[in-house]
Design an enzyme around this catalytic site. Structure first.
Site, mmCIF file in Angstrom:
data_model
loop_
_atom_site.group_PDB
_atom_site.id
_atom_site.type_symbol
_atom_site.label_atom_id
_atom_site.label_comp_id
_atom_site.label_asym_id
_atom_site.label_seq_id
_atom_site.Cartn_x
_atom_site.Cartn_y
_atom_site.Cartn_z
ATOM 1 N N ARG A 2 0.772 -1.054 0.032
ATOM 2 C CA ARG A 2 -0.106 -0.476 0.360
ATOM 3 C C ARG A 2 0.936 1.423 -0.286
ATOM 4 O O ARG A 2 2.155 1.116 0.981
ATOM 5 C CB ARG A 2 -1.144 0.519 1.140
ATOM 6 C CG ARG A 2 -1.796 -1.401 1.530
ATOM 7 C CD ARG A 2 -2.189 -1.007 2.996
ATOM 8 N NE ARG A 2 -2.968 -2.184 3.004
ATOM 9 C CZ ARG A 2 -3.373 -2.184 4.514
ATOM 10 N NH1 ARG A 2 -2.678 -1.618 5.116
ATOM 11 N NH2 ARG A 2 -4.162 -3.575 5.276
ATOM 12 N N CYS A 3 0.080 2.078 -1.038
ATOM 13 C CA CYS A 3 1.133 3.192 -0.972
ATOM 14 C C CYS A 3 1.129 3.945 0.893
ATOM 15 O O CYS A 3 1.988 4.555 0.941
ATOM 16 C CB CYS A 3 0.516 4.471 -1.630
ATOM 17 S SG CYS A 3 -1.464 5.065 -1.114
#
Length: 519
Positions: free
Chosen positions: A286-287
């Site tokens: 995930r960012c």
């Protein structure tokens, strides 16, 4: 039969494949193809932009509350197809089914929020400094939006762009990640069946370099008015440069090296729970995934013991089972993750699993759920002893690896939280309101959590980062409307004569020499 997916332009599927063909593979079962994608070329992207340009005026002329009705219908369609879409998310990118269901729910939540914004695209009536004159402001659509998204959140993140852009009266060209083409077509079909006219939403399946070339040509031809991009900081920088040459300001949501600070007064079990989900949920892809846990030296050892124990006990494996995380999204993500293990240095110590790297029969993980030989699975890795001089501290590592650093005072914690140059998400675990608010004031991240994980966006809060994490643009909630509308002012003078601003302004006489007795 393997499903064939293709670009959709002006309501028609493109059955040719000038950009070649690519197989989408189930990362939990690499011997299984999910779909075959027919890829377009740069000309395909430009064609889609032309179709959007032709359709946009008619869509903009549709009353905003009616556009909101289309958004409502899209939300109902997604809701009615939620389980099928969630299972496709799990099949194509390997996200655990519980997370996949949550991601689909986020699409529904986004539609639920924005369906009402069709009745709230408010402008303002502004008082004039002159009589017989009224001033107004209006939101107007930007025109054609070109949206390029990553595949780690293959339906939720696209909805953050598509729903508000369409609601505001724009036409859209959407290029999903090439490793999630089946999800791209599925989501586009749900949107198109929600009542969008042909050409208002166009889907282009293509690889990254082809998309960049097509976007360059479309911008040169004046076919694109706004670019939205979710992906790496490196690619975002190139897109920002391209848009800048055309005097456009893109919406960039980029990478992160998200810190989680553990103060000496933190509830350690809660902090461990937050670090576990932040760092290893979605296999760290995930960012907003946790980059470095920054722990006060007085509780460092106690935290590390608990974090190591929780990570070793976490279920990893088959994403259709109850697991913390499943496989890497694709071979590309697996290979990059393995390369990041090379930045581990001699002063680091490893924790969290019974092995390092890819999980195999020869490199097993205790308690693995399923058969690791079937998919692209990696050991969770905790790297203790991280310092600000380490490459691991400065580099976004997209995978199940978390660094642990120590600090002595609050100023040092803030420096470690900011020093890598990213500014997407952050968290602090503390029972002190003073520490919580001071951290919020001084951290560079666009999003801050107190006693919660670095991951977990809600559909009605602004989402976005600063520094290497983005250019300050925000998605979600009412704040994203500024990305897909432009303010227009109206100056209406009915005095029957020319009145000049700052010149024909009435004066209010005053005696400014007056003083109270005793002065």
């Amino acid at each position: 039969m393997i499903k064939t997916v293709a670009s959709i332009i002006a309501g028609e599927r493109r059955t040719d494949s000038p950009g070649g063909r690519i197989a989408s593979i189930d990362p939990a079962h690499t011997g299984t193809d999910v779909a075959e994608a027919l890829l377009g070329d740069a000309a395909t992207f430009v064609d889609a932009c032309r179709a959007a340009r032709a359709a946009q005026p008619g869509w903009a002329a549709t009353p905003a509350p009616v556009r909101g009705r289309a958004v409502q219908q899209i939300g109902r369609l997604v809701e009615d197809n939620a389980e099928a879409l969630a299972r496709l998310v799990t099949r194509e990118i390997g996200k655990p089914i519980a997370e996949s269901r949550g991601e689909v729910q986020e699409v529904v939540d986004t539609c639920n929020f924005f369906l009402g914004e069709g009745r709230r695209l408010y402008g303002q009536t502004v008082p004039s400094e002159m009589p017989d004159k009224q001033l107004f402001t209006f939101r107007t659509p930007v025109g054609v939006a070109a949206i390029v998204t990553a595949g780690n959140f293959p339906v939720a993140v696209p909805s953050w762009y598509l729903v508000p852009a369409l609601l505001c009266g724009n036409a859209v060209v959407w290029k999903p990640a090439e490793y999630a083409p089946a999800l791209g077509e599925a989501l586009a079909e749900l949107f198109l069946h929600g009542g969008l006219p042909e050409g208002v939403l166009n889907l282009v399946l293509a690889d990254g370099p082809t998309t960049f070339t097509g976007l360059s040509q479309a911008l040169e031809a004046g076919l694109v008015d706004k670019v939205g991009f979710t992906g790496s900081s490196e690619v975002g920088r190139k897109l920002g440069e391209l848009c800048g040459r055309h005097l456009q300001n893109p919406c960039l949501e980029l990478g992160g090296k998200n810190p989680l600070v553990v103060m000496p007064d933190a509830e350690l079990d809660l902090a461990v729970e937050g670090a576990l989900f932040s760092g290893f949920g979605t296999a760290g892809q995930r960012c907003t995934s946790l980059g470095t846990v920054i722990v006060h030296e007085s509780v460092h050892d106690a935290f590390l013991v608990r974090f190591d124990r929780a990570t070793r006990a976490a279920a990893v494996g088959d994403p259709l089972r109850d697991v913390l995380y499943g496989p890497m999204i694709s071979e590309r993500f697996l290979d990059r993750f393995l390369s990041w293990l090379d930045v581990v240095e001699g002063h680091h110590t490893l924790h969290g699993s019974t092995g390092v790297g890819r999980i195999t029969a020869d490199n097993p993980r205790d308690g693995f759920v399923g058969d690791p030989s079937e998919g692209l699975y990696c050991h969770p890795t905790i790297v203790d002893g991280v310092t600000a001089k380490d490459e691991l501290y400065r580099t976004e590592t997209f995978g199940p690896i978390v660094g642990v650093a120590s600090f002595g005072d609050f100023d040092e914690a803030v420096e470690l939280a900011n020093g890598h140059g990213y500014g997407l998400s952050s968290a602090i675990y503390t029972t002190s309101p003073t520490h919580a608010f001071r951290f919020r004031e001084r951290v560079s991240a666009g999003m801050v959590s107190v006693n919660n994980s670095t991951s977990g966006a809600e559909a009605h809060l602004p989402f976005g980062g600063n520094g290497k994490s983005g250019n300050g643009s925000r998605q979600s909630g009412v704040w994203v409307l500024d990305q897909f509308t432009r303010w227009q002012s109206l100056n209406w003078d009915y005095a029957g004569k020319l009145q000049k601003a700052q010149m024909d302004v009435a004066d209010v006489p005053a005696d400014l020499t007056f003083r109270l007795p005793g002065n």
